[in-house]
Design a protein around this motif. Structure first.
Motif, PDB file in Angstrom:
ATOM      1  N   THR A 151      71.033  -0.257  16.007  1.00 45.45           N
ATOM      2  CA  THR A 151      69.998  -1.116  15.419  1.00 45.45           C
ATOM      3  C   THR A 151      69.947  -2.545  15.965  1.00 45.45           C
ATOM      4  N   THR A 152      68.838  -3.216  15.656  1.00 46.28           N
ATOM      5  CA  THR A 152      68.548  -4.564  16.168  1.00 46.28           C
ATOM      6  C   THR A 152      69.672  -5.559  15.854  1.00 46.28           C
ATOM      7  N   THR A 153      70.080  -5.602  14.578  1.00 47.61           N
ATOM      8  CA  THR A 153      71.099  -6.571  14.179  1.00 47.61           C
ATOM      9  C   THR A 153      72.400  -6.353  14.944  1.00 47.61           C
ATOM     10  N   GLY A 154      72.791  -5.089  15.098  1.00 48.90           N
ATOM     11  CA  GLY A 154      74.020  -4.763  15.826  1.00 48.90           C
ATOM     12  C   GLY A 154      73.928  -5.235  17.267  1.00 48.90           C
ATOM     13  N   THR A 179      61.813   4.761  23.284  1.00 48.44           N
ATOM     14  CA  THR A 179      61.647   5.901  22.373  1.00 48.44           C
ATOM     15  C   THR A 179      62.428   5.713  21.062  1.00 48.44           C
ATOM     16  N   LYS A 180      63.111   4.552  20.915  1.00 45.39           N
ATOM     17  CA  LYS A 180      63.752   4.255  19.636  1.00 45.39           C
ATOM     18  C   LYS A 180      62.897   3.239  18.875  1.00 45.39           C
ATOM     19  N   TYR A 181      62.885   1.989  19.359  1.00 45.89           N
ATOM     20  CA  TYR A 181      62.316   0.937  18.492  1.00 45.89           C
ATOM     21  C   TYR A 181      60.823   1.072  18.239  1.00 45.89           C
ATOM     22  N   PHE A 183      59.158   3.674  17.676  1.00 42.95           N
ATOM     23  CA  PHE A 183      58.846   4.745  16.730  1.00 42.95           C
ATOM     24  C   PHE A 183      59.699   4.629  15.465  1.00 42.95           C
ATOM     25  N   ASP A 184      61.012   4.515  15.648  1.00 43.51           N
ATOM     26  CA  ASP A 184      61.945   4.459  14.526  1.00 43.51           C
ATOM     27  C   ASP A 184      61.698   3.190  13.710  1.00 43.51           C
ATOM     28  N   ASN A 185      61.787   2.028  14.363  1.00 46.49           N
ATOM     29  CA  ASN A 185      61.650   0.765  13.625  1.00 46.49           C
ATOM     30  C   ASN A 185      60.243   0.627  13.028  1.00 46.49           C
ATOM     31  N   CYS A 213      58.158 -10.410   5.227  1.00 51.76           N
ATOM     32  CA  CYS A 213      58.862 -11.489   5.937  1.00 51.76           C
ATOM     33  C   CYS A 213      59.447 -10.902   7.204  1.00 51.76           C
ATOM     34  N   GLY A 214      58.982 -11.367   8.347  1.00 49.73           N
ATOM     35  CA  GLY A 214      59.426 -10.849   9.645  1.00 49.73           C
ATOM     36  C   GLY A 214      58.398  -9.865  10.165  1.00 49.73           C
ATOM     37  N   TYR A 215      57.778 -10.204  11.293  1.00 47.30           N
ATOM     38  CA  TYR A 215      56.773  -9.309  11.868  1.00 47.30           C
ATOM     39  C   TYR A 215      57.299  -8.769  13.202  1.00 47.30           C
ATOM     40  N   GLY A 216      58.538  -8.257  13.137  1.00 47.16           N
ATOM     41  CA  GLY A 216      59.112  -7.569  14.300  1.00 47.16           C
ATOM     42  C   GLY A 216      58.664  -6.120  14.239  1.00 47.16           C
ATOM     43  N   GLU A 237      56.447 -15.550   9.181  1.00 51.17           N
ATOM     44  CA  GLU A 237      57.169 -15.464  10.458  1.00 51.17           C
ATOM     45  C   GLU A 237      57.727 -16.825  10.851  1.00 51.17           C
ATOM     46  N   THR A 238      58.692 -16.824  11.763  1.00 50.30           N
ATOM     47  CA  THR A 238      59.197 -18.074  12.332  1.00 50.30           C
ATOM     48  C   THR A 238      58.868 -18.141  13.826  1.00 50.30           C
ATOM     49  N   ASP A 239      58.502 -17.000  14.415  1.00 54.14           N
ATOM     50  CA  ASP A 239      58.218 -16.931  15.847  1.00 54.14           C
ATOM     51  C   ASP A 239      56.702 -17.054  16.067  1.00 54.14           C
ATOM     52  N   PRO A 240      56.268 -18.055  16.849  1.00 58.96           N
ATOM     53  CA  PRO A 240      54.818 -18.270  17.001  1.00 58.96           C
ATOM     54  C   PRO A 240      54.089 -17.073  17.606  1.00 58.96           C
ATOM     55  N   THR A 268      61.623  -8.075   2.968  1.00 58.75           N
ATOM     56  CA  THR A 268      62.183  -8.770   4.124  1.00 58.75           C
ATOM     57  C   THR A 268      62.585  -7.754   5.184  1.00 58.75           C
ATOM     58  N   ALA A 269      62.317  -8.090   6.443  1.00 65.90           N
ATOM     59  CA  ALA A 269      62.748  -7.242   7.576  1.00 65.90           C
ATOM     60  C   ALA A 269      62.959  -8.152   8.769  1.00 65.90           C
ATOM     61  N   THR A 270      63.910  -9.061   8.643  1.00 65.08           N
ATOM     62  CA  THR A 270      64.099 -10.086   9.682  1.00 65.08           C
ATOM     63  C   THR A 270      65.425  -9.950  10.438  1.00 65.08           C
ATOM     64  N   GLY A 271      66.441  -9.359   9.793  1.00 66.13           N
ATOM     65  CA  GLY A 271      67.789  -9.350  10.382  1.00 66.13           C
ATOM     66  C   GLY A 271      68.455 -10.711  10.177  1.00 66.13           C
ATOM     67  N   ASP A 272      67.806 -11.599   9.456  1.00 65.76           N
ATOM     68  CA  ASP A 272      68.278 -12.976   9.263  1.00 65.76           C
ATOM     69  C   ASP A 272      68.904 -13.106   7.865  1.00 65.76           C
ATOM     70  N   THR A 273      69.563 -14.234   7.639  1.00 73.03           N
ATOM     71  CA  THR A 273      70.217 -14.433   6.342  1.00 73.03           C
ATOM     72  C   THR A 273      69.400 -15.384   5.444  1.00 73.03           C
ATOM     73  N   SER A 293      64.381  -4.575   3.759  1.00 76.64           N
ATOM     74  CA  SER A 293      64.517  -3.433   4.669  1.00 76.64           C
ATOM     75  C   SER A 293      65.115  -3.860   5.995  1.00 76.64           C
ATOM     76  N   GLY A 294      65.656  -5.075   6.031  1.00 74.03           N
ATOM     77  CA  GLY A 294      66.341  -5.559   7.238  1.00 74.03           C
ATOM     78  C   GLY A 294      67.788  -5.114   7.178  1.00 74.03           C
ATOM     79  N   HIS A 295      68.692  -5.900   7.724  1.00 72.90           N
ATOM     80  CA  HIS A 295      70.072  -5.419   7.729  1.00 72.90           C
ATOM     81  C   HIS A 295      70.872  -5.957   6.537  1.00 72.90           C
ATOM     82  N   VAL A 339      66.149  -0.828   1.297  1.00 69.00           N
ATOM     83  CA  VAL A 339      65.450  -0.102   0.242  1.00 69.00           C
ATOM     84  C   VAL A 339      65.047   1.298   0.708  1.00 69.00           C
ATOM     85  N   ASN A 340      64.794   1.452   1.996  1.00 66.95           N
ATOM     86  CA  ASN A 340      64.349   2.766   2.486  1.00 66.95           C
ATOM     87  C   ASN A 340      65.491   3.779   2.490  1.00 66.95           C
ATOM     88  N   LEU A 341      66.722   3.275   2.603  1.00 66.60           N
ATOM     89  CA  LEU A 341      67.865   4.196   2.597  1.00 66.60           C
ATOM     90  C   LEU A 341      68.455   4.342   1.205  1.00 66.60           C
TER      91      LEU A 341
HETATM   92  N1  LIG Z   1      65.659  -0.309   7.205  1.00 61.57           N
HETATM   93  C1  LIG Z   1      65.908   0.365   8.311  1.00 61.57           C
HETATM   94  O1  LIG Z   1      66.073   1.577   8.303  1.00 61.57           O
HETATM   95  C2  LIG Z   1      65.964  -0.373   9.599  1.00 61.57           C
HETATM   96  C3  LIG Z   1      65.606   0.289  10.801  1.00 61.57           C
HETATM   97  C4  LIG Z   1      65.628  -0.437  11.996  1.00 61.57           C
HETATM   98  C5  LIG Z   1      66.014  -1.782  11.979  1.00 61.57           C
HETATM   99  N2  LIG Z   1      66.392  -2.367  10.795  1.00 61.57           N
HETATM  100  C6  LIG Z   1      66.807  -3.773  10.692  1.00 61.57           C
HETATM  101  O2  LIG Z   1      65.627  -4.529  10.377  1.00 61.57           O
HETATM  102  C7  LIG Z   1      65.766  -5.853  10.892  1.00 61.57           C
HETATM  103  C8  LIG Z   1      64.534  -6.179  11.732  1.00 61.57           C
HETATM  104  O3  LIG Z   1      64.471  -5.284  12.855  1.00 61.57           O
HETATM  105  P1  LIG Z   1      63.307  -5.413  13.943  1.00 61.57           P
HETATM  106  O4  LIG Z   1      63.555  -4.348  14.948  1.00 61.57           O
HETATM  107  O5  LIG Z   1      62.007  -5.518  13.274  1.00 61.57           O
HETATM  108  O6  LIG Z   1      63.718  -6.837  14.581  1.00 61.57           O
HETATM  109  P2  LIG Z   1      62.833  -7.833  15.410  1.00 61.57           P
HETATM  110  O7  LIG Z   1      63.780  -8.750  16.095  1.00 61.57           O
HETATM  111  O8  LIG Z   1      61.814  -7.085  16.224  1.00 61.57           O
HETATM  112  O9  LIG Z   1      62.032  -8.648  14.269  1.00 61.57           O
HETATM  113  C9  LIG Z   1      62.579  -9.568  13.381  1.00 61.57           C
HETATM  114  C10 LIG Z   1      61.506 -10.633  13.140  1.00 61.57           C
HETATM  115  O10 LIG Z   1      61.925 -11.467  12.056  1.00 61.57           O
HETATM  116  C11 LIG Z   1      61.557 -12.804  12.373  1.00 61.57           C
HETATM  117  N3  LIG Z   1      62.384 -13.719  11.568  1.00 61.57           N
HETATM  118  C12 LIG Z   1      63.684 -14.083  11.747  1.00 61.57           C
HETATM  119  N4  LIG Z   1      64.070 -14.930  10.782  1.00 61.57           N
HETATM  120  C13 LIG Z   1      62.999 -15.080   9.956  1.00 61.57           C
HETATM  121  C14 LIG Z   1      62.790 -15.826   8.763  1.00 61.57           C
HETATM  122  N5  LIG Z   1      63.754 -16.572   8.224  1.00 61.57           N
HETATM  123  N6  LIG Z   1      61.573 -15.752   8.168  1.00 61.57           N
HETATM  124  C15 LIG Z   1      60.567 -15.005   8.700  1.00 61.57           C
HETATM  125  N7  LIG Z   1      60.720 -14.283   9.837  1.00 61.57           N
HETATM  126  C16 LIG Z   1      61.928 -14.323  10.454  1.00 61.57           C
HETATM  127  C17 LIG Z   1      61.788 -12.911  13.854  1.00 61.57           C
HETATM  128  O11 LIG Z   1      61.051 -13.995  14.410  1.00 61.57           O
HETATM  129  C18 LIG Z   1      61.298 -11.554  14.348  1.00 61.57           C
HETATM  130  O12 LIG Z   1      59.943 -11.572  14.708  1.00 61.57           O
HETATM  131  C19 LIG Z   1      67.077  -5.860  11.673  1.00 61.57           C
HETATM  132  O13 LIG Z   1      68.072  -6.340  10.841  1.00 61.57           O
HETATM  133  C20 LIG Z   1      67.331  -4.383  11.960  1.00 61.57           C
HETATM  134  O14 LIG Z   1      68.693  -4.124  12.163  1.00 61.57           O
HETATM  135  C21 LIG Z   1      66.340  -1.702   9.608  1.00 61.57           C
END
Ligand SMILES: NC(=O)c1ccc[n+]([C@@H]2O[C@H](COP(=O)([O-])OP(=O)(O)OC[C@H]3O[C@@H](n4cnc5c(N)ncnc54)[C@H](O)[C@@H]3O)[C@@H](O)[C@H]2O)c1
Length: 418
Positions: A151-154, A179-181, A183-185, A213-216, A237-240, A268-273, A293-295, A339-341
């Motif tokens: 995963t992304t955070t790892g 073929t991972k991010y 589709f899976d993400n 929160c987070g448009y990754g 988002e924080t990334d322009p 939330t899905a940012t991987g951030d704290t 739904s982030g890490h 939440v999804n798991l």
């Molecule tokens: N729930 C799941 O099953 C699952 C599956 C895959 C990934 N993940 C986890 O979800 C998280 C996101 O993954 P991703 O692939 O979308 O990552 P990504 O890097 O593509 O996207 C993260 C986005 O969050 C934004 N961000 C960071 N800090 C922020 C903040 N404080 N406020 C708003 N936006 C902020 C970043 O700018 C970035 O655009 C990771 O922690 C990843 O490990 C979870």
């Protein structure tokens, strides 16, 4: 049977049916398993895996067993283990250390028992196995040939380790395979996050203000699916670049402080704290739902709610009500964990088919390759393309091939516009 610690061995027959159901929807991994059982590319190798123990992981672990490996497995989240799957895997000889609802101490105990098996190849989903190996269990490092990260955070953590020279063995970043991010993400997290929220609350999405929160890759999938269910999606988002993409995709984009009083549901899905903090919670409406739904459980820290609230009650599975001083109620789903798991079953099998096909082929690649320098590697292009080809074939989709003239045209610079 191997050594194991699980919740209940009597659940094994239930888990067998779950794994059978998942494998029906995982045609790529099933084909790889068939080849592995003939070629035995992992013969006598010990693998240590820290992955969500779901029915799809069951199919992956069975693929490794078919390839001749011995496997140690622990969960990669204290709330995500499907106990019936763990029981089935224990029955077929996997050294499983996993059960649902672990304390943090129990969680790391399981990580350490997996490392006791002295794996040669590791598989991680969030880098906890690798993190423990590099801090508390350094004696097990010399035996390790390589590892994979799901995963992304790892991957972020591992790239930070690589940068400072702390990383002691090579890792293939499975997350970064196309073929991972893609589709899976996106599709996996998108669908299963909404599934988790529905199972925990059974609310109607239509007409609600849904803040992502987070448009990754994960956030895009969640926003897309919430919009499809009739919600008004707001993106934070924080990334322009990502914020611009969200705006062009038709979503309202604003800072969290502005979205806080508007949202009915926050994900939330940012991987951030500490993404959703006290100052945001204070502005929220009565009845607001909070999910992550982030890490892990740091994006919305439950301790923050504990500090703000005067009382807390559990309403139904995966739904806690926090009453704040002024009488306002906020609802936290799945204790702020994924939440999804925790509230649903994680990604559907069809997307895990591709992610885990990458895992299986990368583990085979590591097993066959001479020891590589300790760096973070991308998934070899041939593996990524192979997974896409196999998936298309399984879906009955054919695609065009470039003609010789087109190949020539696309590979030379001498041909002008005339
Ligand atoms: N729930 C799941 O099953 C699952 C599956 C895959 C990934 N993940 C986890 O979800 C998280 C996101 O993954 P991703 O692939 O979308 O990552 P990504 O890097 O593509 O996207 C993260 C986005 O969050 C934004 N961000 C960071 N800090 C922020 C903040 N404080 N406020 C708003 N936006 C902020 C970043 O700018 C970035 O655009 C990771 O922690 C990843 O490990 C979870």
């Amino acid at each position: 049977m191997g050594n194991f610690k699980i919740k209940d061995q009597n659940l094994a027959s239930k888990g067998r049916l779950q794994i059978e159901w998942a494998s029906k929807h995982m045609p790529v991994l099933t084909q790889i398993k068939k080849r592995f059982s003939q070629e035995k590319p992992l013969k006598s190798l010990t693998l240590g895996a820290c992955l969500h123990v779901t029915k799809e992981t069951g199919v992956l672990i069975n693929t490794f067993l078919a390839g001749g490996a011995k496997v140690g497995l622990c969960g990669s989240n204290p709330l995500s283990t499907q106990d019936d799957v763990a029981a089935t895997l224990a029955e077929v000889g996997v050294n499983v250390f996993a059960w649902r609802e672990q304390t943090t101490e129990e969680y790391y105990w399981c990580v350490e028992r997996t490392l006791d098996l002295r794996p040669v190849i590791t598989l991680d989903d969030g880098a906890d196995l690798i993190g423990t190996l590099h801090s508390k269990r350094t004696e097990a490092l010399p035996k390790i040939k390589g590892g994979t990260e799901e995963t992304t955070t790892g991957v972020l953590r591992l790239r930070a380790m690589e940068k400072t020279g702390a990383l002691k063995y090579p890792i293939i970043a499975v997350n970064d395979a196309y073929t991972k991010y893609l589709f899976d993400n996106r599709y996996g997290t998108g669908q299963s996050t909404l599934d988790g929220i529905l199972r925990a609350t059974n609310i109607l999405f239509a007409g609600k203000n849904f803040v992502v929160c987070g448009y990754g890759w994960c956030g895009k999938g969640i926003a897309m699916r919430a919009q499809g269910m009739g919600a008004n999606v707001i993106v934070v988002e924080t990334d322009p670049l990502r914020a611009l993409e969200a705006a062009m995709n038709g979503f309202r984009v604003m800072p969290l402080a502005e979205a806080a009083p508007l949202g009915d549901i926050f994900v939330t899905a940012t991987g951030d704290t500490s993404v959703i903090r006290k100052e945001h919670m204070r502005k929220m409406k009565d009845g607001t739902l909070l999910a992550n739904s982030g890490h892990f459980n740091v994006e919305i820290n439950p301790r923050t709610l504990d500090e703000l609230a005067t009382s807390k009650r559990n309403i139904r599975p995966n739904l806690d009500e926090y009453t704040l001083k002024e009488g306002k109620r906020l609802y936290l789903l799945a204790e702020g964990r994924l939440v999804n798991l925790a509230a649903a079953e994680g990604h559907p099998s069809e997307v895990m088919d591709m992610s885990f096909a990458n895992q299986a082929l990368c583990v085979e690649h590591l097993a066959k390759t001479k020891k590589m320098p300790p760096k973070v590697y991308t998934v070899p292009k041939e593996i990524d393309e192979k997974v896409a080809e196999l998936k298309l074939k399984a879906m009955g989709i054919e695609i065009d091939e470039l003609t010789d003239e087109q190949k020539h045209y696309l590979s030379t610079w001498e041909m002008g516009t005339s």
